[in-house]
Design a protein around this motif. Structure first.
Motif, PDB file in Angstrom:
ATOM      1  N   ASP A 198       5.690   9.782  -4.771  1.00  0.00           N
ATOM      2  CA  ASP A 198       4.122   9.266  -3.597  1.00  0.00           C
ATOM      3  C   ASP A 198       3.507   8.522  -4.760  1.00  0.00           C
ATOM      4  O   ASP A 198       2.151   9.069  -3.846  1.00  0.00           O
ATOM      5  CB  ASP A 198       3.672  11.010  -3.633  1.00  0.00           C
ATOM      6  N   THR A 199       4.107   7.875  -5.119  1.00  0.00           N
ATOM      7  CA  THR A 199       2.379   7.236  -5.801  1.00  0.00           C
ATOM      8  C   THR A 199       2.705   6.104  -5.186  1.00  0.00           C
ATOM      9  O   THR A 199       3.536   5.687  -4.118  1.00  0.00           O
ATOM     10  CB  THR A 199       3.049   6.276  -6.622  1.00  0.00           C
ATOM     11  N   ARG A 200       1.548   5.588  -4.392  1.00  0.00           N
ATOM     12  CA  ARG A 200       1.379   4.624  -3.081  1.00  0.00           C
ATOM     13  C   ARG A 200       0.752   3.243  -3.921  1.00  0.00           C
ATOM     14  O   ARG A 200      -0.197   3.510  -5.029  1.00  0.00           O
ATOM     15  CB  ARG A 200       0.223   5.080  -2.332  1.00  0.00           C
ATOM     16  N   ASP A 201       0.277   1.824  -3.659  1.00  0.00           N
ATOM     17  CA  ASP A 201      -0.509   0.754  -3.781  1.00  0.00           C
ATOM     18  C   ASP A 201      -1.322   0.664  -2.806  1.00  0.00           C
ATOM     19  O   ASP A 201      -1.606   2.046  -2.184  1.00  0.00           O
ATOM     20  CB  ASP A 201       1.097  -0.021  -3.249  1.00  0.00           C
ATOM     21  N   GLY A 251      -0.835   0.997  -0.137  1.00  0.00           N
ATOM     22  CA  GLY A 251      -0.185   2.811   1.028  1.00  0.00           C
ATOM     23  C   GLY A 251       0.808   2.956   1.170  1.00  0.00           C
ATOM     24  O   GLY A 251       1.496   3.473   1.337  1.00  0.00           O
ATOM     25  N   GLU A 252       1.194   1.849   0.043  1.00  0.00           N
ATOM     26  CA  GLU A 252       2.963   1.977   0.276  1.00  0.00           C
ATOM     27  C   GLU A 252       3.491   2.501  -0.862  1.00  0.00           C
ATOM     28  O   GLU A 252       3.107   2.761  -1.796  1.00  0.00           O
ATOM     29  CB  GLU A 252       3.708   0.421   0.506  1.00  0.00           C
ATOM     30  N   PHE A 253       4.571   3.569  -0.641  1.00  0.00           N
ATOM     31  CA  PHE A 253       5.334   4.463  -1.627  1.00  0.00           C
ATOM     32  C   PHE A 253       5.874   4.068  -2.780  1.00  0.00           C
ATOM     33  O   PHE A 253       6.259   2.839  -2.490  1.00  0.00           O
ATOM     34  CB  PHE A 253       5.789   5.728  -1.217  1.00  0.00           C
ATOM     35  N   SER A 308       0.863   1.038  -8.920  1.00  0.00           N
ATOM     36  CA  SER A 308      -0.028   2.320  -8.645  1.00  0.00           C
ATOM     37  C   SER A 308      -1.806   1.561  -8.891  1.00  0.00           C
ATOM     38  O   SER A 308      -2.497   1.526  -9.068  1.00  0.00           O
ATOM     39  CB  SER A 308      -0.395   3.384  -8.877  1.00  0.00           C
TER      40      SER A 308
END
Length: 413
Positions: free
Chosen positions: A330-333, A336-338, A371
């Motif tokens: 669930d970590t996004r950059d 907003g990409e997983f 992240s």
């Protein structure tokens, strides 16, 4: 950026460069003020800025440098630079010198208090770190012929643990592992983590069946919720609190059995490629260990009378499992990409000389890069690798058949 440095992403020479900058800055300030006064005399008015130099030295280097540099600044304030106007006589320079001395005294006292507070903070961190290591204790490198490695990232600044839990124990029934994720994250989830881990460490040695361990965990979770409500905490959040759990058992012959309550399935690592030639695009990503439907998370519904224990094949020599919580996926950059965990895991697992600790560290660093050092959820990573000499290595060949769940009646104790 500072948080990323604190988590291990700072350049190698950054601490040294910062230290040199702090040491040089007060001297540069003094030279700049004196040079400006020599070039463009201001009748001593600009020399009042020398009072900032001891304060900067005290904040950055220490009290000794503050006193030494402050004394030099006080003497410079008494020296007449250039043409001195009649109104700017010795009295004005003496007032500037007195102001600098006052700044020295104030900075000296402030630095002493700062040093005492930093000492108390360091001792508090040591106590908190020891308590957190007892709660989420570091895993040994080996347990009963299996090589282990684990990593963790907390969403709370300065915390070592959060809402994720994991542990591995060697028992007479085999190596048993648990990984879970408490609803919520950070320090507010520590109570549930402590209840789950305490129950697991006790039940894992007593219960012959994996289902018995899960039922013990369910009872511990229910007791914890009742105690929270009894202490006056709001009943709403406590009543809705749930935990995703994955229980694994690895026999001495390498057979893997699992019970899954709403948790992501682990990935097999270290073995032959699981992608077939008919689907070459799948070779770029790791494939989960099982596709069986998990049970609901612990705490949402009562456990069924029959627990669907899943047989997950057998680990050969050098093969292992990569366990993780959903914070990893669930970590996004910034866009907003997983985080592409399956692709990064396949890439890290394919490197020569891969070890469980190296695999965990590679994925952890990839998470931090993705992240930008600011994960929004807790992340736990665990690798178990079969290293028992008596277990034969799996021969290379085509992809194994899909795993078929087998139902085993759990203990009702």
């Amino acid at each position: 950026m500072i948080r990323a440095w604190a988590r291990g992403g700072a350049p190698a020479g950054a601490p040294r460069a910062a230290q040199v900058f702090v040491l040089v800055l007060p001297g540069v300030w003094v030279l700049a003020v004196v040079g400006w006064e020599l070039c463009r005399p201001s009748s001593g008015q600009l020399l009042q800025l020398l009072a900032a130099a001891p304060a900067i030295a005290c904040a950055g280097t220490g009290r000794r440098q503050c006193v030494l540099l402050g004394g030099v600044c006080a003497l410079l304030a008494l020296v007449p630079f250039g043409a001195v106007e009649p109104s700017a006589g010795l009295g004005t320079r003496a007032a500037t010198c007195g102001a600098i001395l006052a700044v020295i005294c104030a900075s000296y006292l402030t630095a002493g208090r700062r040093r005492r507070l930093l000492g108390e903070l360091e001792r508090s961190r040591e106590v908190a770190g020891a308590a957190q290591r007892v709660l989420l204790r570091p895993l040994p490198s080996r347990i009963d012929g299996m090589t282990l490695a684990a990593g963790h990232l907390s969403a709370s600044e300065g915390a070592v643990v959060g809402g994720d839990l994991y542990d591995v124990a060697g028992t007479r029934y085999g190596v048993r592992a648990v990984i879970g994720d408490v609803r919520g994250h950070g320090l507010e989830a520590l109570g549930t983590v402590a209840a789950m881990l305490g129950s697991f460490r006790e039940a894992v040695h007593d219960e012959p069946e994996l289902g018995g361990v899960l039922r013990r965990l369910e009872r511990a979770h229910q007791r914890h919720l009742r105690e929270r409500v009894g202490t006056g905490q709001p009943a709403g959040p406590a009543a809705e609190e749930f935990v995703t759990l994955l229980l694994l058992e690895v026999d001495r012959d390498g057979a893997v059995t699992a019970l899954n309550c709403g948790h992501p399935w682990p990935y097999p690592v270290g073995g032959p490629a699981t992608a077939s030639e008919a689907a070459p695009e799948a070779a770029a990503e790791a494939v989960p260990l099982s596709s069986a439907e998990p049970m609901p998370p612990l705490g949402l519904f009562p456990l069924p009378d029959e627990l669907p224990t899943v047989g997950c094949g057998r680990l050969g020599l050098g093969e292992g499992l990569f366990l993780h919580t959903d914070g990893a996926t669930d970590t996004r950059d910034a866009a907003g990409e997983f985080f592409p965990l399956a692709r990064e895991l396949r890439r890290a697992d394919g490197r020569p000389g891969r070890s469980p600790a190296g695999l965990v560290e590679d994925v952890r660093q990839a998470l931090l890069r993705h992240s930008r050092g600011r994960p929004t959820d807790d992340v736990a990573l665990v690798v178990l690798c079969q290293d028992r000499p008596g277990v034969p290595a799996a021969p290379p060949g085509p992809a194994p058949a899909p795993f078929t769940p087998r139902v085993k009646r759990g203990s009702l104790r």
